[in-house]
Every structure is written in structure tokens, then in C-alpha cells.
Design an enzyme around this catalytic site. Structure first.
Site, PDB file in Angstrom:
ATOM      1  N   HIS A   1       7.448  -4.861  11.828  1.00 60.35           N
ATOM      2  CA  HIS A   1       6.673  -3.616  11.734  1.00 60.35           C
ATOM      3  C   HIS A   1       6.241  -3.153  13.132  1.00 60.35           C
ATOM      4  O   HIS A   1       5.069  -3.087  13.458  1.00 60.35           O
ATOM      5  CB  HIS A   1       5.457  -3.819  10.820  1.00 60.35           C
ATOM      6  CG  HIS A   1       4.786  -2.531  10.414  1.00 60.35           C
ATOM      7  ND1 HIS A   1       3.797  -1.939  11.171  1.00 60.35           N
ATOM      8  CD2 HIS A   1       4.942  -1.742   9.333  1.00 60.35           C
ATOM      9  CE1 HIS A   1       3.368  -0.845  10.563  1.00 60.35           C
ATOM     10  NE2 HIS A   1       4.068  -0.708   9.438  1.00 60.35           N
TER      11      HIS A   1
ATOM     12  N   HIS B   1      -7.273  -1.870   5.871  1.00 61.94           N
ATOM     13  CA  HIS B   1      -6.440  -0.751   6.302  1.00 61.94           C
ATOM     14  C   HIS B   1      -7.123   0.538   5.820  1.00 61.94           C
ATOM     15  O   HIS B   1      -7.966   0.474   4.911  1.00 61.94           O
ATOM     16  CB  HIS B   1      -5.040  -0.904   5.702  1.00 61.94           C
ATOM     17  CG  HIS B   1      -3.990  -0.087   6.367  1.00 61.94           C
ATOM     18  ND1 HIS B   1      -3.761  -0.114   7.719  1.00 61.94           N
ATOM     19  CD2 HIS B   1      -3.078   0.799   5.850  1.00 61.94           C
ATOM     20  CE1 HIS B   1      -2.764   0.693   8.012  1.00 61.94           C
ATOM     21  NE2 HIS B   1      -2.335   1.266   6.895  1.00 61.94           N
TER      22      HIS B   1
ATOM     23  N   HIS C   1       0.854  -1.185   0.000  1.00 61.21           N
ATOM     24  CA  HIS C   1       0.000   0.000   0.000  1.00 61.21           C
ATOM     25  C   HIS C   1       0.891   1.236   0.000  1.00 61.21           C
ATOM     26  O   HIS C   1       2.110   1.140   0.165  1.00 61.21           O
ATOM     27  CB  HIS C   1      -0.946   0.005   1.199  1.00 61.21           C
ATOM     28  CG  HIS C   1      -0.275   0.145   2.515  1.00 61.21           C
ATOM     29  ND1 HIS C   1       0.537  -0.831   3.056  1.00 61.21           N
ATOM     30  CD2 HIS C   1      -0.265   1.168   3.423  1.00 61.21           C
ATOM     31  CE1 HIS C   1       0.996  -0.438   4.230  1.00 61.21           C
ATOM     32  NE2 HIS C   1       0.531   0.784   4.473  1.00 61.21           N
TER      33      HIS C   1
ATOM     34  N   ASP D   1       5.967   4.666   4.937  1.00 61.19           N
ATOM     35  CA  ASP D   1       6.932   3.713   5.490  1.00 61.19           C
ATOM     36  C   ASP D   1       7.024   2.436   4.672  1.00 61.19           C
ATOM     37  O   ASP D   1       7.895   1.599   4.929  1.00 61.19           O
ATOM     38  CB  ASP D   1       6.617   3.402   6.954  1.00 61.19           C
ATOM     39  CG  ASP D   1       5.187   2.965   7.208  1.00 61.19           C
ATOM     40  OD1 ASP D   1       4.276   3.529   6.575  1.00 61.19           O
ATOM     41  OD2 ASP D   1       4.961   2.084   8.060  1.00 61.19           O
TER      42      ASP D   1
END
Length: 305
Positions: free
Chosen positions: A267, A142, A63, A67
Site C-alpha cells: 500500500h 482511519h 473499509h 482503492d
């Protein structure tokens, strides 16, 4: 060096720290090198890890949060600067095509390498020219559109040396038997399945930024190596839900329920200076091999059957 391994380039979430670079993961699979979610600083992390631009054959972006993609301009320019000798396939959500275009053309450079784009409009199998595995995208949950990736090797067969010797098969005849499925030895026809055993193909799943959803379970189902985000701990589950992330406990329970073999957590939020609590939380639920990813570590695949 393992023929199949995951090279961890970064393990931070939104904010990198002194110990954790932004995301970045290179999956080495024989001659293939799949770079997942190149965050800021990925090019330099590759240098520390002893990796070259020519090791990259595919780029997969889940996506378009920074980051997970701010390292893309440097990677694209580096593969061109080094005149990588093969095309590079790039996969990303089609809804973020404008971001992909901006990142790839952030500054002036001389293009020398074919970057073959594969924008993903919907979940399902992806075109992976020349790959020794199937590649699939699965939708996740998300705030922006996000896809997880799964690589699956076709099933094969494992040759059994004792049975080959007993049948008088050796040298080039072994390869011919594998190619043709049968071989005649001294007037006797020997079939491939008489001197071999089934060998299930290996699989790998990459699950970033998502709440718990059906896609997580689909990606993790029976996978050999599951790389999955664990941004928070269970005590911050309300934040995970609000911002579209997982806790270490949620990731571990999902891996257990899906029958994953090896679990790699990554993560991590900058709020956690150490990751002992992540390990302890995940170990309560996941019985298999568990790895808390660290920058610049190399994670070999489980031994093949």
C-alpha cells in the site's frame, strides 16, 4: 504451488501507477481463497496471476475507500458469470452496508452464486462457515470505520514417523489413531501423544489503512505472516497521522514489538517511484524476514513446525 501462500494482486494506495495496481490480495489456504480489499483492476490482475473466480471462497473488505473496494463489482459479477460452484462469504464494516449494496449491484447481471453477507458491527470473532481457521475482526484508526482481519488455525499435532515405526503403527492405523486419540497394538494401548508432538496452528493478519493504535498490535501479536500498509516513510509521519496511515518504520517497529515472524509491507503512495527507502527504513527495526510486496508476486507461508 504452495498450499498456503499470499498472491499479491496490487500494491498501490489511493492512486495506481504504471507499476502498481490498486490493492488486491488473495490468500490461498488449502481449499480456501480469501480475497482481501479488491481494488480497481483486481479481476484482470487475477488473470495475470493465473487465478480463477472459483478460487475465491471469501471476500474481506477492511473499509470503503475506493482503492480497497472498487474492484468488487467486477469480482461479484465474475463469480456469477463463471457459475462458481460454492457460496462466497463476504465480510465488511456494517457502517458501509450502503456502499457494499451499491457495489454489488452496480450494473445488471444474472445471479447464479450465493453471496453470504457478514456485516461487521463490532470487533470480535466472525462466522466463517466451513473454514479450517478462526476469523477475527479488529478495529483500526482511519477517517472511516476500518477493520483488520486475523486468521488463526487451531493447534494440532505432528506425527513422528520414527516413533510410529517403533510402535508398529502404519497405513490406515495412523489416521485412526489421529481420529480416535488411541490405538491398541498387540494388546498394548498406544496414545496419540506417545507418537506425535504439538504443532502450533499458523496465523495471518491483514492490516490496512490505519494510524498506530492498539488494534495494530493486537492483530500483529505473534502472527506468522503480517501484511501491513506502509503508505509513507518516517519523514512524512505527520502526513501518515493526518490521513490515518502508517510509515514503513512504524509498521516495522509494530511488527517487531508484537513478535511477528514475517513482515510484508504494501500500500505505497504514488509519490515513491522506488521502494528502496521503505526497505532500508523497515530493516532498521525489523529483524525477521521482510518482504516489500510487488504486484503479481507469490509469498509462501513460513515452513510449519
Amino acid at each position: 504451488m504452495s498450499q498456503r501462500e499470499l498472491v499479491v494482486l496490487g500494491t498501490a494506495s489511493q492512486v495506481p501507477t504504471k507499476q502498481r495496481n490498486h490493492n488486491g490480495y488473495l490468500l490461498r489456504w488449502g481449499a480456501e481463497g480469501v480475497l482481501f480489499d479488491p481494488g480497481e483492476g483486481t479481476q484482470r490482475q487475477m488473470a495475470f496471476a493465473g487465478l480463477a473466480a472459483g478460487d475465491i471462497t471469501r471476500i474481506a473488505i477492511t473499509h470503503f475507500h475506493g482503492d480497497h473496494c472498487l474492484g468488487l463489482p467486477g469480482i461479484v459479477q465474475r463469480i456469477n458469470l463463471d457459475r462458481v460452484a460454492h457460496p462466497v462469504d463476504a465480510y465488511y464494516p456494517a457502517s458501509g452496508a450502503v456502499y457494499f449494496e451499491r457495489l454489488c449491484h452496480a450494473t445488471a447481471f444474472y445471479r447464479t452464486v450465493e453471496l453470504r453477507e457478514h456485516p461487521i458491527a463490532a470487533a470480535g470473532p466472525l462466522d466463517a462457515p466451513g473454514a479450517p481457521f478462526g476469523l477475527e475482526a479488529v478495529g483500526l484508526s482511519h477517517p472511516v470505520e476500518s477493520f483488520g482481519y486475523r486468521l488463526t488455525e487451531p493447534d494440532g499435532r505432528r506425527m513422528l514417523p520414527d516413533l510410529l515405526r517403533a510402535k508398529g503403527i502404519s497405513g490406515p492405523d495412523v489416521g485412526r489413531l489421529q481420529r480416535e486419540g488411541a490405538l491398541e497394538v498387540d494388546g498394548v494401548r498406544i496414545a496419540l501423544d506417545e507418537v506425535s508432538a504439538p504443532r502450533p496452528g499458523q496465523s495471518f493478519a491483514f492490516v490496512m489503512d490505519t494510524r498506530l493504535c492498539e488494534g495494530v498490535h493486537e492483530l500483529a501479536s505473534g502472527v506468522d505472516v503480517l501484511v501491513i500498509e506502509a503508505t509513507f516513510l518516517d519523514e512524512e509521519a505527520h502526513l501518515a497521522e493526518e490521513y490515518g496511515h502508517l510509515t514503513a518504520g512504524q509498521a516495522a517497529r509494530a511488527a517487531r514489538d508484537a513478535g511477528a515472524h514475517t513482515l510484508v509491507l504494501t500500500h505505497f503512495s504514488q509519490r515513491y517511484r522506488t521502494l528502496d527507502a521503505h526497505r532500508a527504513e523497515a530493516e532498521r527495526y525489523f529483524p525477521g524476514p521482510l518482504i516489500i510486496a510487488e504486484d503479481l508476486t507469490r509469498i509462501p507461508f513460513p515452513a510449519r513446525g
